[in-house]
Write an enzyme that holds these catalytic residues in place. Sequence first.
Site, short mmCIF file in Angstrom:
data_model
loop_
_atom_site.label_atom_id
_atom_site.label_comp_id
_atom_site.label_asym_id
_atom_site.label_seq_id
_atom_site.Cartn_x
_atom_site.Cartn_y
_atom_site.Cartn_z
N GLY A 1 0.81 -1.22 0.00
CA GLY A 1 0.00 0.00 0.00
C GLY A 1 0.84 1.26 0.00
O GLY A 1 2.02 1.23 -0.32
N HIS B 1 3.98 1.39 -8.21
CA HIS B 1 2.97 0.34 -8.06
C HIS B 1 1.97 0.38 -9.22
O HIS B 1 1.58 -0.66 -9.76
CB HIS B 1 2.17 0.55 -6.76
CG HIS B 1 2.96 0.47 -5.50
ND1 HIS B 1 3.15 1.55 -4.67
CD2 HIS B 1 3.60 -0.57 -4.90
CE1 HIS B 1 3.86 1.18 -3.62
NE2 HIS B 1 4.16 -0.10 -3.73
N GLN C 1 11.69 -4.17 -10.12
CA GLN C 1 13.15 -4.35 -10.04
C GLN C 1 13.77 -3.47 -8.96
O GLN C 1 14.92 -3.66 -8.59
CB GLN C 1 13.78 -4.06 -11.41
CG GLN C 1 13.46 -5.14 -12.42
CD GLN C 1 13.76 -4.74 -13.85
OE1 GLN C 1 14.40 -3.72 -14.08
NE2 GLN C 1 13.28 -5.51 -14.79
P1 AMP Z 1 5.97 -2.52 -1.71
O1 AMP Z 1 4.60 -1.97 -1.58
O2 AMP Z 1 7.05 -1.53 -1.42
O3 AMP Z 1 6.15 -3.85 -1.01
O4 AMP Z 1 6.15 -2.84 -3.25
C1 AMP Z 1 5.23 -3.63 -3.95
C2 AMP Z 1 5.80 -3.93 -5.31
O5 AMP Z 1 6.02 -2.70 -6.00
C3 AMP Z 1 7.17 -4.62 -5.24
O6 AMP Z 1 7.23 -5.61 -6.27
C4 AMP Z 1 8.13 -3.50 -5.49
O7 AMP Z 1 9.35 -3.92 -6.06
C5 AMP Z 1 7.34 -2.65 -6.47
N1 AMP Z 1 7.85 -1.28 -6.47
C6 AMP Z 1 8.04 -0.47 -5.39
N2 AMP Z 1 8.57 0.71 -5.77
C7 AMP Z 1 8.74 0.64 -7.10
C8 AMP Z 1 9.24 1.53 -8.10
N3 AMP Z 1 9.71 2.74 -7.77
N4 AMP Z 1 9.26 1.13 -9.38
C9 AMP Z 1 8.80 -0.10 -9.72
N5 AMP Z 1 8.30 -0.98 -8.85
C10 AMP Z 1 8.27 -0.63 -7.56
#
Ligand code: AMP
Length: 284
Positions: free
Chosen positions: A31, A37, A148
């Site tokens: 979230g 995201h 990534q």
């Molecule tokens: P998180 O909510 O931080 O657990 O992230 C959820 C998904 O979004 C994970 O697969 C992250 O690698 C991806 N994600 C988070 N930040 C970025 C970003 N700046 N660019 C691309 N994907 C992202």
Amino acid sequence: MEILETAAALQTLTETWRREGRRIGFVPTMGALHEGHLQLVRTAAAENDVVVVSIFVNPTQFNNADDFKFYPRTLESDAALLQGTGATVIFAPSVEQMYPRTSVVRFDFGPLERVMEGAKRPGHFNGVATVVSKLFHLSRPHQAYFGQKDWQQVAVVQQLLADLSFDLKLVSCPTIREEDGLAMSSRNRRLRPEARAVAPRLYEALQLTAAALREGLSPGEAQQKGAEWLQQFPDIELEYLEVADAQTLQPAWAGPSAEQPLVICLAAWLGGVRLIDNVLVDGE
Ligand code: AMP
């Protein structure tokens, strides 16, 4: 776009979708959504018939109580942001729904998690693998989308899929950045203005290290150059900056090549907030 809160409701829905022959895309998140995201969700929507987006701040992957406590929780605005992205359903369970009993199974990813995030955050990848496995079982995806930005997480989840024969494809998507280069992250909103101002220097350090590798410096020398450059910013406390084999994540001894691309990963503290970032150097 419906918000489901129970595991049973999601299981029933995805079971029906599977019977109807629909292709299911899945985007796991914690979230506090941002453009990074949303790009994952748009990609999933373009490649599948239906898309599940999970929003769950998973306690078992936090090794720092404050980080878990202060992690932003913004379900209402997240749901608004997801409008028009192609998300079909949001899964936003409680901790009790995801962990009806304390889990005792432990994952050990060997060398993959003895470095970087795994080394600095003991238990982190056990928590990730536990929750991702549960979410895969509940959402029954054909394809799951990861960023990534969390390079090591992608490697660990690929290993998980292979080891446990999960019947789905992992799609990894490029890191989305702010205009000044800072990788988008839910934690960025916790940065104080001074820290936010200096935060783009992290990406600059990665680029500088990548340039050094391309100029022929050894991984060790390039690593040192990047780390030393960051020392001029007292608001940045570097935890690690490592040049590693992009696949095995083990320390690199030779420069990048088409056969052996390298990844440069870093983690740093900026006024109580821990950020990570990485760039790939493919030897081209
Ligand atoms: P998180 O909510 O931080 O657990 O992230 C959820 C998904 O979004 C994970 O697969 C992250 O690698 C991806 N994600 C988070 N930040 C970025 C970003 N700046 N660019 C691309 N994907 C992202």
